[in-house]
Design a protein around this motif. Structure first.
Motif, PDB file in Angstrom:
ATOM      1  N   ALA A   1       0.838  -1.213   0.000  1.00 45.54           N
ATOM      2  CA  ALA A   1       0.000   0.000   0.000  1.00 45.54           C
ATOM      3  C   ALA A   1       0.868   1.256   0.000  1.00 45.54           C
ATOM      4  O   ALA A   1       0.776   2.110   0.879  1.00 45.54           O
ATOM      5  CB  ALA A   1      -0.958  -0.010   1.184  1.00 45.54           C
TER       6      ALA A   1
ATOM      7  N   THR B   1       2.100   4.831  -1.217  1.00 46.61           N
ATOM      8  CA  THR B   1       1.559   6.066  -1.778  1.00 46.61           C
ATOM      9  C   THR B   1       2.717   6.978  -2.166  1.00 46.61           C
ATOM     10  O   THR B   1       3.634   7.191  -1.373  1.00 46.61           O
ATOM     11  CB  THR B   1       0.658   6.780  -0.759  1.00 46.61           C
ATOM     12  OG1 THR B   1      -0.467   5.948  -0.473  1.00 46.61           O
ATOM     13  CG2 THR B   1       0.169   8.107  -1.311  1.00 46.61           C
TER      14      THR B   1
ATOM     15  N   SER C   1       3.789  10.795  -4.038  1.00 48.46           N
ATOM     16  CA  SER C   1       3.348  12.102  -4.519  1.00 48.46           C
ATOM     17  C   SER C   1       4.567  12.977  -4.764  1.00 48.46           C
ATOM     18  O   SER C   1       5.657  12.708  -4.255  1.00 48.46           O
ATOM     19  CB  SER C   1       2.411  12.775  -3.510  1.00 48.46           C
ATOM     20  OG  SER C   1       3.086  12.998  -2.282  1.00 48.46           O
TER      21      SER C   1
ATOM     22  N   CYS D   1      -0.012  -0.115 -10.523  1.00 43.85           N
ATOM     23  CA  CYS D   1       0.104   1.301 -10.173  1.00 43.85           C
ATOM     24  C   CYS D   1      -1.226   1.975 -10.496  1.00 43.85           C
ATOM     25  O   CYS D   1      -1.710   1.887 -11.626  1.00 43.85           O
ATOM     26  CB  CYS D   1       1.244   1.905 -10.981  1.00 43.85           C
ATOM     27  SG  CYS D   1       1.711   3.565 -10.513  1.00 43.85           S
TER      28      CYS D   1
ATOM     29  N   ARG E   1      -4.078   8.567  -8.583  1.00 39.57           N
ATOM     30  CA  ARG E   1      -4.944   9.180  -7.587  1.00 39.57           C
ATOM     31  C   ARG E   1      -5.434  10.526  -8.095  1.00 39.57           C
ATOM     32  O   ARG E   1      -4.827  11.145  -8.967  1.00 39.57           O
ATOM     33  CB  ARG E   1      -4.191   9.377  -6.261  1.00 39.57           C
ATOM     34  CG  ARG E   1      -3.811   8.096  -5.561  1.00 39.57           C
ATOM     35  CD  ARG E   1      -3.665   8.321  -4.035  1.00 39.57           C
ATOM     36  NE  ARG E   1      -3.020   9.585  -3.711  1.00 39.57           N
ATOM     37  CZ  ARG E   1      -1.709   9.742  -3.567  1.00 39.57           C
ATOM     38  NH1 ARG E   1      -0.911   8.707  -3.753  1.00 39.57           N
ATOM     39  NH2 ARG E   1      -1.200  10.909  -3.252  1.00 39.57           N
TER      40      ARG E   1
ATOM     41  N   ASP F   1      -0.866   5.235  -6.295  1.00 40.22           N
ATOM     42  CA  ASP F   1      -0.844   4.176  -5.291  1.00 40.22           C
ATOM     43  C   ASP F   1      -0.249   2.930  -5.930  1.00 40.22           C
ATOM     44  O   ASP F   1      -0.613   2.561  -7.055  1.00 40.22           O
ATOM     45  CB  ASP F   1      -2.254   3.862  -4.788  1.00 40.22           C
ATOM     46  CG  ASP F   1      -2.831   4.987  -3.941  1.00 40.22           C
ATOM     47  OD1 ASP F   1      -2.047   5.667  -3.256  1.00 40.22           O
ATOM     48  OD2 ASP F   1      -4.066   5.187  -3.981  1.00 40.22           O
TER      49      ASP F   1
ATOM     50  N   SER G   1       4.497   3.787   3.027  1.00 38.21           N
ATOM     51  CA  SER G   1       3.701   2.564   3.093  1.00 38.21           C
ATOM     52  C   SER G   1       3.215   2.416   4.525  1.00 38.21           C
ATOM     53  O   SER G   1       3.398   3.318   5.351  1.00 38.21           O
ATOM     54  CB  SER G   1       4.541   1.357   2.671  1.00 38.21           C
ATOM     55  OG  SER G   1       5.534   1.084   3.651  1.00 38.21           O
TER      56      SER G   1
ATOM     57  N   SER H   1       8.597   5.071   5.172  1.00 38.65           N
ATOM     58  CA  SER H   1       8.371   6.318   4.437  1.00 38.65           C
ATOM     59  C   SER H   1       9.718   6.925   4.076  1.00 38.65           C
ATOM     60  O   SER H   1      10.751   6.607   4.677  1.00 38.65           O
ATOM     61  CB  SER H   1       7.547   7.303   5.265  1.00 38.65           C
ATOM     62  OG  SER H   1       8.261   7.693   6.424  1.00 38.65           O
TER      63      SER H   1
END
Length: 596
Positions: free
Chosen positions: A61, A63, A65, A84, A87, A93, A127, A131
């Protein structure tokens, strides 16, 4: 009897081993191998970013950005591997990254035109149990590429041209495309190439060349010998050159032509996201080129200025193989067979080269979408306006100021060569604009590389009164084909009482269709009839279009059968009229273009 006693060292306490740490993921973000830290200013370009799990457990999981620098516009991130999911905020994600595994992310962004220096973008990845953060540093650059073509020597029928490509700085240019603009009947060769210190000649010289780099103040000189023997019907003379590269800050000096009197050159597009360079010259073939494409077609022009594909007298009727309007309006419309099927193509005669030429204009817009086979899947009418360097596009026939937010798209514009690059928060596209006496005409033709689907739209300037009319003539249409194939149709566009448009298959003047028929030529084509009514949006109309198969007998056109019919949108300016089959109708997504 002796007793033996055993004792443990260290005072009798037991030793406990430290447990090994539990497996855990660790995330690391960095530039992918081979990705350049340089960023051309003013154009959307791609960077590849690697997200690697250096730990000893799967990261789940995840993420990701990225927050762009204030001097950059960033499109939504993507991935080069499955698993993949995009979002809504532009990040992605990722379901999982195994221990030791990596995912390569695709980052598309545009640095503010003209900016030079560091651009810093902040990345984050996290996750459920790890991070990381990373600041990406890019160096934005700008260059000014220029070409010149000069006569260096002449001996007999051979002229040697000096074709020079120079980078006027301030920075090094990269990924350069350099073309020679020759004519189809020319005999020519490259006699030599020299480069300044730090520069290199192209690895392969020819009509289309590439350079990996050209340093600031560097130059490359080609000597091109051209046999300029006069040929029957024309004098095939002269030479041109063009250069294009991302980050080029000045497009005004990207092309140079010496000689080539009477040669016409245009950028041309179909309705399905394919783009070409078009050239033609009296006595030489019409030529369309693109990567992997070099199509040449003989053509001739009749006494009315109408262009036909083929040799004079070789086809009956003369428009059977294709047409193009040689002298009509700001947008040239052609019917050509380049890919195996005759289709319509559009080219701007007088391209817009400065965004200031668009400032303050409002537009009426017609658009369609098609699948990979060219079959229409949608059609729409809308509006647009250009204000403060931004194009706002509304996909409903409502003034932009009143457009529902769900239908409104906002694009920041930048000139890239002779194209206009539009960037929104979700996508980027290139359009072209043609100068018209009543205002610019915008054209967009895009294709999705993954699905093969395409979108085309055309925007006409909104004017208070558009008294467009056109004498009965041929117009390329796709009304008879569900897959985008083009055939000529015949109609005259008049003004009914109240200024409403009226289409009818008749002629009030001597034109190419009537002239051919009266000479005994066999006519077989569809004639169009329609009387669209006004909508709430000035310049946009709607109604039913009917096409009837025509023959010519005893000085009159006779309807024999129905070709097609269905609801259409109709948009007009002072110089152009466009019909588009409406959403849900039998002609959905099919087009006709008329100019004057």
């Amino acid at each position: 009897m002796m007793a033996l006693a055993l004792s443990a060292c260290g005072g009798g306490g037991g030793q406990t081993d430290t447990p090994a740490p539990a497996p855990a993921p660790q995330l690391r973000i960095s530039a992918a191998a081979g990705d350049s830290g340089r960023a051309p200013s003013g154009v959307v370009h791609l960077h590849r970013i690697e997200l690697r799990n250096t730990g000893n457990a799967t990261a789940r999981a995840v993420t990701v950005s990225a927050s762009p620098d204030a001097r950059a516009l960033q499109l939504p991130l993507g991935c080069e591997s499955p698993g993949c999911t995009p979002r809504s905020d532009g990040g992605v994600d990722i379901a999982e990254i195994p221990a030791g595994g990596a995912v390569v992310l695709r980052q598309q962004l545009r640095v503010k035109p003209g900016f030079r220096g560091l651009v810093r973008n902040d990345w984050q990845a996290s996750s459920s149990s790890a991070s990381t953060a990373w600041q990406q540093e890019l160096t934005a650059y700008a260059a000014d590429l220029a070409v010149t073509v000069d006569v260096a020597a002449s001996a007999g029928t051979t002229t040697t041209y000096a074709v020079t490509l120079a980078n006027q700085g301030p920075d090094e240019a990269a990924d350069i495309r350099w073309d020679l603009l020759t004519l189809p009947d020319q005999a020519w060769r490259i006699a030599g190439c020299t480069a300044s210190t730090g520069a290199n000649c192209p690895a392969t010289t020819g009509e289309w060349m590439k350079l990996d780099r050209l340093p600031a103040n560097g130059s490359v000189l080609l000597q091109v010998q051209v046999d300029e023997t006069a040929t029957a019907g024309s004098s095939v003379r002269g030479l041109g050159s063009r250069v294009d590269a991302a980050g080029d800050s000045n497009a005004a000096n990207n092309q140079a032509i010496t000689g080539q009197s009477g040669v016409s050159r245009f950028a041309m597009s179909d309705l399905e996201g394919r783009h070409y360079q078009l050239s033609y010259h009296p006595g030489s073939p019409l030529r369309a080129t693109a990567p992997g494409v070099d199509e040449r077609r003989p053509f001739f022009v009749d006494i009315f200025g109408a262009g036909y594909i083929g040799e004079p007298g070789s086809t009956s009727p003369p428009w059977s193989l294709g047409t193009f309007d040689v002298m009509t309006g700001p947008v040239m419309v052609l019917g050509l067979d380049i890919t195996g099927t005759r289709k319509p193509y559009l080219a701007a005669r007088r391209p817009v080269t400065e965004l200031s030429e668009l400032e303050g204009f409002s537009f009426n817009l017609l658009g369609s979408r098609a699948d990979a086979s060219g079959r229409a899947v949608d059609a729409y009418a809308g509006t647009a306006r250009f204000k403060d360097g931004v194009l706002e596009l509304c996909q409903t026939p409502t003034p932009v100021a009143q457009c529902p937010s769900a239908q409104l798209q906002r694009f920041e514009a930048a000139m890239v060569g002779d194209e206009i690059e539009l960037v929104s928060s979700q996508r980027a596209l290139r359009i072209r604009a043609a100068r018209g006496y009543g205002g610019p005409i915008l054209m967009a033709s895009t294709r999705d590389a993954a699905s093969g689907g395409s979108e085309f739209w055309l925007a006409l300037p909104e004017v208070a009164i558009a008294w467009f009319s056109a004498f009965g003539d041929l117009y390329e249409t796709t009304f008879e084909s569900a897959s985008g194939a083009s055939l000529p149709a015949f109609t005259q566009i008049d003004l009914a009482p109240g200024g409403l448009p009226q289409l009818s298959p008749r002629s009030s003047t001597y034109n190419r269709v009537l002239g051919f028929a009266e000479q005994g030529g066999k006519i077989g084509l569809c004639g169009l009839t329609a009387q669209p009514t006004a909508t709430a949006q000035p310049g946009l109309f709607a109604g039913d279009l009917r096409g009837d198969w025509l023959t010519y007998e005893n000085g009159a056109f006779v309807k024999e059968r129905l070709c097609f019919e269905g609801p259409v949108h109709y948009a007009r300016s002072n110089e152009m009229a466009v019909l588009l089959g409406a959403r849900g109708g039998s002609l959905m997504g099919r087009w006709m273009f008329a100019g004057r």
